[in-house]
Design an enzyme around this catalytic site. Structure first.
Site, PDB file in Angstrom:
ATOM      1  N   THR A 462       0.817  -1.214   0.000  1.00 27.71           N
ATOM      2  CA  THR A 462       0.000   0.000   0.000  1.00 27.71           C
ATOM      3  C   THR A 462       0.847   1.258   0.000  1.00 27.71           C
ATOM      4  OG1 THR A 462      -1.809  -1.139   1.125  1.00 27.71           O
ATOM      5  CG2 THR A 462      -1.791   1.264   1.232  1.00 27.71           C
ATOM      6  N   ASP A 521      -7.840   3.999  -0.566  1.00 24.92           N
ATOM      7  CA  ASP A 521      -6.595   4.465   0.057  1.00 24.92           C
ATOM      8  C   ASP A 521      -5.945   5.602  -0.741  1.00 24.92           C
ATOM      9  OD1 ASP A 521      -7.242   2.327   1.625  1.00 24.92           O
ATOM     10  OD2 ASP A 521      -5.242   1.465   1.677  1.00 24.92           O
ATOM     11  N   ASP A 548     -11.613   3.873   2.834  1.00 27.57           N
ATOM     12  CA  ASP A 548     -10.492   4.276   3.706  1.00 27.57           C
ATOM     13  C   ASP A 548      -9.596   5.305   3.017  1.00 27.57           C
ATOM     14  OD1 ASP A 548     -11.504   2.293   5.367  1.00 27.57           O
ATOM     15  OD2 ASP A 548     -10.035   0.805   4.730  1.00 27.57           O
ATOM     16  N   ARG A 609     -13.695   4.325  10.168  1.00 29.69           N
ATOM     17  CA  ARG A 609     -13.582   3.105  10.982  1.00 29.69           C
ATOM     18  C   ARG A 609     -12.207   3.074  11.630  1.00 29.69           C
ATOM     19  NH1 ARG A 609     -13.413  -2.002   6.715  1.00 29.69           N
ATOM     20  NH2 ARG A 609     -12.003  -1.130   5.149  1.00 29.69           N
ATOM     21  N   TRP A 611      -8.779   1.806  12.525  1.00 26.91           N
ATOM     22  CA  TRP A 611      -7.718   0.938  11.988  1.00 26.91           C
ATOM     23  C   TRP A 611      -6.653   0.736  13.070  1.00 26.91           C
ATOM     24  CZ3 TRP A 611      -3.357   2.717   8.264  1.00 26.91           C
ATOM     25  CH2 TRP A 611      -2.594   1.599   7.878  1.00 26.91           C
TER      26      TRP A 611
END
Length: 694
Positions: A462, A521, A548, A609, A611
């Site tokens: 990522t 992302d 996200d 949310r 993480w």
């Protein structure tokens, strides 16, 4: 501006309202306010050096004694041409207080703006007095969130070489915020030259109420709805020259010219760029009793490029129309501009290239040899070979290791398909697009987490997928689009669809006036280590994504920005705006005074949310969303668990949000009290750091 003209266009719906209203203070944060997508608040101006005299009129450089051409050069009303403050002292200002002090003074001044000055309150228009030159120092003079007002009888004023921008309030056809870049009511002998005017709540230029002897030349006007209005009077007295201006991504009033005695428009470039969200309504409009001469201008893609009322006149000569549609009109008799002043026409075919390179602030205006020598190092990037480097990464590579001072990488318009990394040992770097819009300069690539590396050493992961990766402190990016255009639909067999557009892993990161595009992302806001502080301030920007897409462990503020929700690759609507992985002792993600919206299904997106990266139970992820407009896309229970951790054990809250997606406080929707909110403001996140453009 919203006061109706006597001859209102059918495409406009103005209404009367008081002028120069000031906004109610809602929240003081101690940082500049420039673009408010939702909500309103006060701020304190940036601290700067006291204004310093720099030269007397006798020793002033050529730009300090420059005089206007066109109708501003014509002797009338007791004024012989337009020369501004050349008979007074030259002073340099870096604060709002000093700018206002000298601009409103009775004496003549040449006022050099050598910093970014944020208006307080947003929408403030400084009331300029006669005999003033207000000029930007090279490209460093920015007026943000407001502009200038020239009242009845004010005369002999030059506004030159400035960037005036970003009072936009999040409503395109805004009827409630009369925030102009430059407005004049009954002024005369005014020269507006070599400015970059954009993204204002109302007009970029308003020449109203019998203002006359005005010349507008070599400006960029962009990213605006009601761009340039002339008239708002029953009297037919205004004389105005408009030449060598680039209108781009502007909808209406380009300009709209009502009851002007003489309007001379020549060598302008009106460009409606295909594929952008702003669509032209009309171009040059001759209204009421206006007599207009329109010469050697270039119209590209414009709808209704030239229109006139039956009572008005337009004489056209030598204009080019490429890809235009709708009304293109002329008729009646006008006047011969050369009976008033001399001028030379450029060839129409040369206008686009001439204006793309020649409009807007110039580094040679507002500076002296000594100030140029003291200025930050600048490296230029251009795909066409006209810069020092043809790629952004090549310019980054040229920055010396452990450079002690600011290095600006000025990137000319174009699409740069490359990966860019600013390593930890190259601090104080600014990457800045030089186009008239943040859409002009694009850095793009398409790596994803699961994309194999070319050397066969595995996949990028990522963080490694980022199009632009910043690992150096005190980094700035401005006026750019940064995109990861990984095609999820075409790569379903690939494991790992996270595709980062921009990753930061350092402290004191200032991201201003960006577009950051991606899907999953998009924007990774990280730190250089789990125990390291990483503060990020994002303002006046657009961030798009679906899953996200604002995430990481940094202490980050998303301020005065627009967050756009996107559907997923298969057309479904579902996602999470934030995924913080904040350490327990630090601040996480603060979304403040912004707007969250998008063309997605109602009730399909969470605000965030929790993480717990690597399953670390010691983390306390945090997102606060406050004073922000939430569309119906946001769920009524806006927070979600992640990885087996309950969000209710972490730090998620809202405060005074509005819009269809806002909701009342409940156990599933925590709201801050006023006392709690007072400890969750921008200054609490950024601490002893005040972001300033450099």
């Amino acid at each position: 501006m919203d006061t109706p003209a006597p001859h209102a266009s059918p495409t406009e719906h103005p209404r009367r309202k008081p002028r120069h209203r000031r906004r109610k203070t809602a929240l003081a944060v101690g940082l500049p306010l420039t673009l408010t997508a939702a909500g309103a608040l006060a701020y304190t101006p940036l601290l700067g050096d006291e204004a310093q005299p720099t030269a007397s009129a006798a020793t002033a450089p050529a730009w300090a004694t420059a005089t206007a051409d066109g109708f501003a050069s014509v002797n009338s009303l007791g004024q012989n041409g337009t020369y501004g403050g050349r008979d007074g002292k030259t002073v340099t200002v870096k604060t709002l207080a000093d700018l206002e002090k000298y601009a409103t003074a009775a004496e003549p001044y040449v006022i050099v703006v050598a910093a970014t000055i944020d208006m307080n309150p947003v929408g403030k228009e400084i009331k300029v007095a006669s005999d003033k030159t207000i000029v930007g120092s090279g490209t460093s003079g920015h007026i943000v969130g407001g502009g200038f007002f020239l009242g009845t009888g004010v005369h002999n004023v030059i506004i030159r070489n400035l960037t005036i921008r970003d009072s936009y309030q999040g409503t395109w056809n805004d009827k409630d915020h009369d925030f102009d870049a430059i407005q004049m009511d009954g002024a005369h002998h005014v020269w507006i030259d070599h400015n970059d005017l954009r993204h204002m709540a109302d007009g970029l230029i308003d020449v109203r109420k019998d203002s006359t002897n005005v010349t507008v030349s070599w400006n960029r006007l962009s990213d605006n709805n009601k761009t340039f209005g002339i008239g708002w009077t029953e009297n037919v007295v205004t004389d105005i020259t408009i030449h060598h201006n680039w209108f781009r991504e502007t909808e209406q009033r380009n300009p709209s010219t009502d009851n002007a005695a003489h309007a001379h428009l020549y060598n302008n470039f009106l460009e409606d760029v295909a594929g952008t969200t702003i669509k032209s309504s009309y171009g040059n409009y001759s209204r009421g009793a206006t007599k207009m001469v329109l010469e050697n201008s270039y119209f590209q893609g414009f709808t209704n490029p030239v229109i006139r009322d039956s009572t008005a006149a337009i004489v056209q000569r030598g204009n080019t129309f490429s890809g235009t549609s709708g009304r293109n009109e002329s008729g009646g008799t006008a006047f011969d501009p050369k009976t008033y002043y001399a001028y030379t026409l450029d060839k129409t075919a040369d206008v686009p290239s001439l204006l793309k390179s020649g409009t807007g602030p110039r580094s040679s205006i507002g500076t002296t040899a000594s100030t140029l020598a003291a200025a930050a190092t600048t490296l230029t990037v251009a795909k066409d070979g006209s810069g020092q480097y043809s790629t952004v990464q090549a310019a980054v590579n040229a920055v010396q290791a452990n450079n002690p001072s600011r290095v600006v990488i000025a990137v000319k318009p174009g699409t740069y398909r490359e990966l860019v990394k600013v390593p930890f040992n190259k601090p104080h770097v600014t990457i800045q697009g030089t186009g008239g819009s943040r859409k002009d300069t694009v850095i793009v690539y398409n790596n994803a987490s699961g994309t194999p590396k070319p050397d066969g050493s595995g996949t990028y992961g990522t963080s490694g997928s980022a199009t632009v990766a910043v690992e150096a402190d005190d980094f700035q990016a401005r006026n750019l689009t940064i995109t990861n255009d990984f095609d999820e639909a075409a790569n379903q067999s690939l494991s790992g669809h996270q595709a980062v557009a921009l990753r930061t892993a350092a402290d004191k990161i200032f991201l201003d006036s960006l577009i950051v595009n991606g899907d999953q992302d998009t924007l990774l806001l990280d730190t250089s280590g789990a125990d390291k502080l990483g503060r990020v301030y994002v303002r006046n920007s657009y961030i798009t994504g679906n899953v996200d897409f604002i995430f990481g462990r940094a202490t980050a503020v998303i301020d005065q920005s627009v967050i756009t929700l996107k559907k997923r690759w298969n057309g479904t609507s579902a996602g999470y705006v934030t995924a913080p992985s904040t350490a327990a002792a630090r601040k996480g993600i603060l979304i403040n005074r912004s707007a969250i919206n998008g063309d997605v299904t109602a009730g399909s997106f969470y605000l965030g949310r929790n993480w717990h990266a690597g399953g670390d139970a010691s983390l306390r992820p945090q997102t606060t969303v406050r004073n922000t407009t939430l569309s119906a896309a946001i769920k009524s229970t806006p927070w979600s668990d992640m990885g087996g951790f309950s969000w209710k054990n972490d730090r998620f809250a809202e405060y005074k949000n509005t819009g269809a997606g806002a909701g009342s406080a409940s156990t599933d929707r925590p709201h801050l009290t006023d006392a709690q909110a007072s400890d969750q403001e921008t200054a609490d996140w950024l601490g002893d750091w005040t972001p300033t453009a450099s």
